[in-house]
Enzyme design. Sequence first.
Site, mmCIF file in Angstrom:
data_model
loop_
_atom_site.group_PDB
_atom_site.id
_atom_site.type_symbol
_atom_site.label_atom_id
_atom_site.label_comp_id
_atom_site.label_asym_id
_atom_site.label_seq_id
_atom_site.Cartn_x
_atom_site.Cartn_y
_atom_site.Cartn_z
ATOM 1 N N HIS A 170 58.299 38.126 43.562
ATOM 2 C CA HIS A 170 57.357 37.045 43.260
ATOM 3 C C HIS A 170 56.600 36.616 44.516
ATOM 4 C CE1 HIS A 170 60.694 36.152 40.233
ATOM 5 N NE2 HIS A 170 59.655 36.388 39.448
ATOM 6 N N GLY A 227 60.109 31.868 37.245
ATOM 7 C CA GLY A 227 60.977 31.194 38.208
ATOM 8 C C GLY A 227 62.116 32.075 38.680
ATOM 9 N N VAL A 247 58.648 45.481 44.635
ATOM 10 C CA VAL A 247 59.472 45.218 45.821
ATOM 11 C C VAL A 247 60.917 45.575 45.469
ATOM 12 C CG1 VAL A 247 60.270 43.457 47.443
ATOM 13 C CG2 VAL A 247 57.920 43.388 46.570
ATOM 14 N N LYS A 271 56.321 46.382 38.697
ATOM 15 C CA LYS A 271 57.683 46.485 38.170
ATOM 16 C C LYS A 271 57.668 46.375 36.639
ATOM 17 C CE LYS A 271 62.085 44.725 37.607
ATOM 18 N NZ LYS A 271 61.826 43.831 36.527
HETATM 19 P P1 AMP Z 1 58.993 37.249 36.000
HETATM 20 O O1 AMP Z 1 59.340 35.952 36.670
HETATM 21 O O2 AMP Z 1 60.132 38.217 35.949
HETATM 22 O O3 AMP Z 1 58.292 37.051 34.689
HETATM 23 O O4 AMP Z 1 57.926 37.965 36.942
HETATM 24 C C1 AMP Z 1 56.748 37.307 37.331
HETATM 25 C C2 AMP Z 1 55.836 38.310 37.993
HETATM 26 O O5 AMP Z 1 56.482 38.876 39.129
HETATM 27 C C3 AMP Z 1 55.477 39.481 37.069
HETATM 28 O O6 AMP Z 1 54.110 39.824 37.271
HETATM 29 C C4 AMP Z 1 56.393 40.573 37.556
HETATM 30 O O7 AMP Z 1 55.895 41.875 37.326
HETATM 31 C C5 AMP Z 1 56.440 40.272 39.047
HETATM 32 N N1 AMP Z 1 57.651 40.869 39.634
HETATM 33 C C6 AMP Z 1 58.924 40.716 39.204
HETATM 34 N N2 AMP Z 1 59.766 41.466 39.956
HETATM 35 C C7 AMP Z 1 58.994 42.116 40.855
HETATM 36 C C8 AMP Z 1 59.263 43.050 41.904
HETATM 37 N N3 AMP Z 1 60.497 43.475 42.172
HETATM 38 N N4 AMP Z 1 58.214 43.511 42.633
HETATM 39 C C9 AMP Z 1 56.945 43.097 42.363
HETATM 40 N N5 AMP Z 1 56.637 42.215 41.391
HETATM 41 C C10 AMP Z 1 57.635 41.736 40.649
#
Ligand code: AMP
Length: 268
Positions: A24, A18, A163, A136
């Site tokens: 995301h 979230g 990103v 990331k």
């Molecule tokens: P999180 O909510 O931080 O657990 O991230 C959920 C998903 O989004 C994971 O697969 C992360 O690697 C991806 N994600 C988080 N930040 C980025 C970003 N800046 N660029 C690309 N994917 C991301």
Amino acid sequence: MEAARREGRTIGLVPTMGALHEGHLSLIRQARADNDLIVVSIFVNPTQFGAGEDLESYPRDVERDLRLAGEAGADVVFSPSAAQMYPRGYSTWVDVEGLTEALCGSSRPGHFRGVCTVVTKLFAICGPDRAYFGEKDAQQLAVIKRMVQDLNTPVEVVSCPTVREADGLALSSRNVRLSDEERAEAPVIFRALSAARTLVENGEREAARLEDEIRTVLADASRVTIDYVEIVDAVGLTPVEVLAGPCLLAVAVWFGDTRLIDNLTVVV
Ligand code: AMP
């Protein structure tokens, strides 16, 4: 989801914690492009947080997340409670060895066990054809690919590029916790990684030199504390001394009590 599957429609899953941002949303848009039904999970998974980490203060904004996920193409948002995911008597864990020991694994013991367990459960609940993860979190991506291969899980893991903000800072839900001063300094992470990548492009192959460069650039920022700076091979995540093949330049730092990670892949 059962009905969609019976009708032969493909399901894309985007697991998140979230506090959605463009990173995301890029995953959700990719899933939308590849599949018929898009499921976004939002779950701040307690088992991947260690004692003293930021589970309680992790940013949460479900109303905004629902709107953003819908706009990016989600059909279903799955947002279970911790008690639903881990009811009384819960006893089963998924532990990937080796890959989880380096990098974030050493500063966050148990973190990847929590990640692998919840992702396995999300796969079982949602039955996706494809699941989307960001580069990331490069170690998470490598660990999940390993897990899916080892467990014969019938899910295609799709990786999506990092990103970044215009100034290079990788988008992260934790960025909102930076003070103005910390936010102003935070692009130093990408600057440091980019400086090392430039050295590689100019022929440098000694990992120690690249680490030095990253540390030197990070030292420009007064508010940074380094957790790790590592040069590892991009598949097995083992440390390299001399670069040969695809390598990951990986950094974790603290700004106050906010921990940020970032990485770049270089191919020599
Ligand atoms: P999180 O909510 O931080 O657990 O991230 C959920 C998903 O989004 C994971 O697969 C992360 O690697 C991806 N994600 C988080 N930040 C980025 C970003 N800046 N660029 C690309 N994917 C991301």
